[in-house]
Design an enzyme around this catalytic site. Structure first.
Site, PDB file in Angstrom:
ATOM      1  N   ASP A 129       3.903  -9.768  -5.637  1.00  0.00           N
ATOM      2  CA  ASP A 129       3.418 -10.107  -4.195  1.00  0.00           C
ATOM      3  C   ASP A 129       1.966  -8.435  -3.893  1.00  0.00           C
ATOM      4  O   ASP A 129       2.126  -7.844  -3.453  1.00  0.00           O
ATOM      5  CB  ASP A 129       4.870  -9.219  -3.602  1.00  0.00           C
ATOM      6  N   HIS A 130       1.125  -9.836  -3.491  1.00  0.00           N
ATOM      7  CA  HIS A 130      -0.041  -8.793  -3.537  1.00  0.00           C
ATOM      8  C   HIS A 130      -0.064  -7.997  -2.067  1.00  0.00           C
ATOM      9  O   HIS A 130      -1.007  -7.558  -2.292  1.00  0.00           O
ATOM     10  CB  HIS A 130      -1.168  -9.899  -3.443  1.00  0.00           C
ATOM     11  N   ARG A 131       0.795  -8.270  -1.205  1.00  0.00           N
ATOM     12  CA  ARG A 131       0.760  -8.050  -0.075  1.00  0.00           C
ATOM     13  C   ARG A 131       1.395  -5.734  -0.183  1.00  0.00           C
ATOM     14  O   ARG A 131       0.972  -5.916   0.108  1.00  0.00           O
ATOM     15  CB  ARG A 131       1.854  -8.034   0.773  1.00  0.00           C
ATOM     16  N   PRO A 189       2.014 -14.397  -0.813  1.00  0.00           N
ATOM     17  CA  PRO A 189       0.766 -13.940  -1.684  1.00  0.00           C
ATOM     18  C   PRO A 189       0.949 -13.765  -3.182  1.00  0.00           C
ATOM     19  O   PRO A 189       0.868 -12.299  -3.589  1.00  0.00           O
ATOM     20  CB  PRO A 189      -0.499 -13.936  -0.579  1.00  0.00           C
ATOM     21  N   ILE A 219       1.741  -4.653  -4.152  1.00  0.00           N
ATOM     22  CA  ILE A 219       1.415  -4.710  -4.805  1.00  0.00           C
ATOM     23  C   ILE A 219      -0.028  -4.298  -5.653  1.00  0.00           C
ATOM     24  O   ILE A 219      -1.010  -6.294  -5.701  1.00  0.00           O
ATOM     25  CB  ILE A 219       1.698  -4.798  -6.688  1.00  0.00           C
TER      26      ILE A 219
END
Length: 433
Positions: A405-407, A231, A409
């Site tokens: 990477d929103h998982r 994501p 950061i």
């Protein structure tokens, strides 16, 4: 005794490769260290050196052969005193597994010799020559194009053919083909039909078809996986470049005697390295149930080559001088364009930098290069209206967009890293401290 020359594993992840080019031929004498072939892996084209001395007795895999498994015998080397007649037994031993497979395959369809040819005809609809309009009409009507006779040039199916056809007509041939094939052998080709039907193109337009290199296949696979599985969150910032450009000019004057000429990209690599080391929450890799946080910033830099994009790495970018970064980058980029990089020079890295400013691109969003957690996309520096000392003026401004990477950061952490990067570029003396 003849020596088997086997397909080498030129990188830790290599399972197969393309034997791109033989640089020796049968009868040539080689010694340890001689370059025998060029092998294309999933990342680069690399040279394959001889380990032993001898004469090339037989080449078993022709150049240009794809999907050669690591460990497969590709040639026979004769040592001093070896008789050429010994090649036959070694060659037969190497080829034995290859010959066994076709025999086994040939034996299976033999009892079903009649129905077997009918199966491909029933599932070859995607390869039937038809105009794009005819395909759309057929899809709306639920027609199977493999059962429609074309009246256009070379049997091409056109609009009139599908408009006059009835759904029942198209399905009849498929039903007849299915009847005489109750065994598992005949339907096997039909399993591939959805894959073939998923992609087609209008072959009436003049075109050429180019086989994909292993590098291009890998780029396609990895970027697809990245966009599907990672994501992405995008954060954009405008950065004033005037101070950095002045510093670059001053440094280049002082480095001229050493033959070093800094680019803006060299200074941005340094700035990203420093920003990452001081923003450890962004210098990470997401592993599902674990998070790897790196204490060193190894910056991968996107380089365009004739065979595709590759990302050579500037190791420990935060703690290297800008002159050293410049020299390393020139060397790595030059060898990348020639497909001469070693695996350790492009595998790894903790984050990436992609600069398209030289093409005049103002802003873009880059795709993360897994397992890295972020990539910074840099656009061109251009003169823009800008608030300078509380007054409207003109400044050289660059837009930079971070893909995170929103998982792993959070947006706030990514924003803090970009804020630090902006500060370093706008007050660049800290880069040479």
């Amino acid at each position: 005794m003849p020596i088997e020359i086997k397909m080498p594993a030129l990188s830790p992840t290599m399972e197969e490769g393309t034997l791109a080019k033989w640089l020796v031929k049968e009868g040539d004498t080689v010694k340890s260290g001689d370059i025998m072939a060029e092998i294309e892996t999933d990342k680069a084209t690399m040279e394959f050196e001889a380990v032993d001395e001898g004469t090339i007795g037989k080449v078993l895999v022709a150049e240009g052969t794809d999907n050669v498994k690591v460990g497969a015998v590709i040639a026979i080397l004769l040592e001093e005193g070896d008789d050429a007649s010994a090649i036959g037994s070694v060659s037969a031993k190497a080829d034995a597994p290859k010959e066994a497979a076709p025999k086994a395959e040939a034996a299976a369809p033999a009892p079903e010799a009649k129905p077997a040819p009918a199966a491909p005809a029933a599932n070859d609809g995607s390869r039937v020559k038809a105009s794009p309009l005819a395909r759309r009409i057929a899809a709306d009507k639920g027609l199977d194009l493999s059962g429609v006779t074309g009246s256009g040039p070379n049997g091409r199916i056109v609009k009139a053919d599908v408009e006059s056809a009835k759904p029942g007509q198209a399905s009849a041939p498929k039903a007849e083909a299915a009847a005489p094939a109750p065994t598992a052998a005949a339907p096997a080709p039909a399993a591939e039909a959805p894959k073939a039907a998923a992609v087609w193109f209008d072959d009436s337009i003049p075109h050429t078809v180019e086989k994909l290199s292993n590098i291009r296949k890998t780029i396609a696979r990895r970027l697809t996986e990245s966009k599907q599985q990672v994501p992405h969150i995008y954060l954009t910032v405008d950065i004033r470049l005037d101070a950095l450009l002045k510093l670059r000019g001053d440094l280049n004057k002082s480095l001229d005697a050493r033959g070093v000429k800094l680019s803006v990209n060299d200074l941005l690599i340094k700035a990203l390295g420093v920003a990452l080391e001081n923003s450890p929450k962004c210098n990470v890799t997401f592993l599902g149930n674990e998070m790897v946080q790196y204490s060193r910033a190894d910056v991968s830099v996107a380089v365009s080559t004739p065979t595709g994009l590759i990302t050579p790495i500037i190791r420990d970018a935060a703690n290297k001088g800008v002159a050293k970064i410049s020299s390393e980058m020139k060397d790595l980029a030059g060898r990348a364009k020639e497909n001469k990089l070693k695996p350790e020079e492009y595998q790894g890295g903790t984050a990436s930098l992609s600069n398209m400013g030289m093409f005049g691109i103002k802003q873009f969003e880059a795709v993360i290069n897994p397992p890295q957690g972020m990539i910074l996309a840099v656009g061109a520096g251009e003169k823009r209206p800008y608030i300078v000392d509380d007054a409207l003026g003109v400044a050289t401004v660059m837009t930079a967009t971070g893909s995170f990477d929103h998982r792993a950061i959070d947006g706030a952490d990514g924003a803090e890293m970009l804020k630090l990067f902006k500060a370093l570029v706008e007050s660049p003396l800290g880069l040479i401290a």
